[in-house]
Design an enzyme around this catalytic site. Structure first.
Site, PDB file in Angstrom:
ATOM      1  N   HIS A  79       0.869 -11.498   2.547  1.00  0.00           N
ATOM      2  CA  HIS A  79      -0.213 -10.846   1.798  1.00  0.00           C
ATOM      3  C   HIS A  79      -0.908 -11.779   0.820  1.00  0.00           C
ATOM      4  O   HIS A  79      -2.116 -11.671   0.578  1.00  0.00           O
ATOM      5  CB  HIS A  79       0.366  -9.648   1.043  1.00  0.00           C
ATOM      6  CG  HIS A  79      -0.626  -8.580   0.743  1.00  0.00           C
ATOM      7  ND1 HIS A  79      -0.311  -7.248   0.703  1.00  0.00           N
ATOM      8  CD2 HIS A  79      -1.958  -8.634   0.460  1.00  0.00           C
ATOM      9  CE1 HIS A  79      -1.388  -6.532   0.411  1.00  0.00           C
ATOM     10  NE2 HIS A  79      -2.392  -7.367   0.257  1.00  0.00           N
TER      11      HIS A  79
ATOM     12  N   TYR B 156       0.810  -1.220   0.000  1.00  0.00           N
ATOM     13  CA  TYR B 156       0.000   0.000   0.000  1.00  0.00           C
ATOM     14  C   TYR B 156       0.847   1.274   0.000  1.00  0.00           C
ATOM     15  O   TYR B 156       0.339   2.350  -0.312  1.00  0.00           O
ATOM     16  CB  TYR B 156      -0.924   0.047   1.228  1.00  0.00           C
ATOM     17  CG  TYR B 156      -1.881  -1.108   1.377  1.00  0.00           C
ATOM     18  CD1 TYR B 156      -2.069  -2.042   0.360  1.00  0.00           C
ATOM     19  CD2 TYR B 156      -2.593  -1.286   2.555  1.00  0.00           C
ATOM     20  CE1 TYR B 156      -2.937  -3.105   0.518  1.00  0.00           C
ATOM     21  CE2 TYR B 156      -3.466  -2.343   2.725  1.00  0.00           C
ATOM     22  CZ  TYR B 156      -3.627  -3.259   1.706  1.00  0.00           C
ATOM     23  OH  TYR B 156      -4.482  -4.313   1.873  1.00  0.00           O
TER      24      TYR B 156
END
Length: 283
Positions: free
Chosen positions: A116, A58
């Site tokens: 992730h 991000y």
């Protein structure tokens, strides 16, 4: 899951070392640019959120840490999650990459560190997990877990580790209910975290959802997030609009009935309902 739950109630973190607790709802910052992320986090913290989910991918970990420090809220009251996306070629290098995230966030430790995605293959997954185990052992994180993992991916961990994931974060909403993996996680004491709990607004005009929302005088988004709470999962709604940030957490003044939960359960479209379809089989 009862309507008596409050913003301040917490639940145990599965397989955490040492044992710790976490809020029932969190705040996501995917696609929040640096100049927006910090302000959105401060708004969320102002309105009672006490969990924030970020990731290396991000590129806003530092802004999350800045918001927590500026909020004035004691660190121990806030649950911070981040994630590693890809392995670096060795356990040591992946560990250093994770350690950098902890340092970038700048709060001394994170509460939960996830892999992730399982897309790096068996060796990559093993490398990252072993790096996270070291981070856990050194107290740089209180718990470790995974994201987008299927049953086979979690079973694979058992072949090289005694540490089970504390959480599995997956896309989860009424149109994509992920029953095989959520049932597995529930049976094995793994917290289920829901990203895209309102499916990025894709189904907000659905007449069935609107009818249920109207019956409680709430929004469709609130119904979708409340469904996740009542299923016993942990929603992470995301918004950069102050009014929606506040509204998405206003979930404790109503409760979906058994019939409404049954209707919502029938809306599952499986893989076809996913906003971001994931492959859950190995490798």
């Amino acid at each position: 899951m009862s309507s008596k739950l409050t913003f301040t109630s917490r639940l145990p973190v599965a397989h955490a070392h040492p044992p710790t607790t976490r809020p029932h709802i969190g705040f996501g910052v995917y696609l929040s640019p640096e100049d927006v992320c910090k302000a959105s986090c401060l708004t969320a913290l102002k309105h009672g959120y006490r969990a924030i989910d970020t990731a290396q991918y991000y590129e806003n970990e530092a802004q999350v840490g800045e918001a927590v420090r500026e909020s004035g809220i004691p660190r121990e009251e806030i649950f911070i999650t981040t994630k590693i996306m890809t392995p670096e070629g060795s356990v040591e290098k992946s560990y250093q990459k994770c350690l950098k995230s902890v340092e970038d966030i700048g709060l001394g430790y994170v509460d939960l560190f996830l892999i992730h995605t399982p897309s790096s293959g068996p060796e990559g997954r093993k490398e990252m997990w072993q790096a996270l185990e070291r981070l856990l052992k050194e107290g740089k994180t209180k718990a470790i877990g995974v994201s987008n993992y299927g049953v086979a991916h979690i079973e694979e961990i058992k072949t090289f580790s005694d540490v089970m994931p504390a959480a599995n974060q997956v896309e989860l909403h009424v149109q994509c209910q992920q029953r095989p993996i959520t049932e597995y996680c529930t049976a094995n004491g793994i917290n289920v975290e829901a990203y895209c709990p309102i499916a990025r607004g894709k189904y907000l005009d659905d007449p069935t959802l609107k009818q249920i929302a109207d019956s409680h005088n709430v929004t469709v988004a609130q119904v979708l997030i409340r469904w996740i709470l009542q299923m016993g999962f942990i929603p992470y709604p995301k918004s950069d609009h102050a009014d929606r940030i506040k509204q998405n957490a206003d979930l404790y003044g109503f409760e979906l009935s058994e019939e409404q939960m049954r209707i919502l359960g029938m809306m599952d479209r499986g893989h076809d309902g996913a906003v971001v379809p994931q492959k859950t089989e190995c490798p």
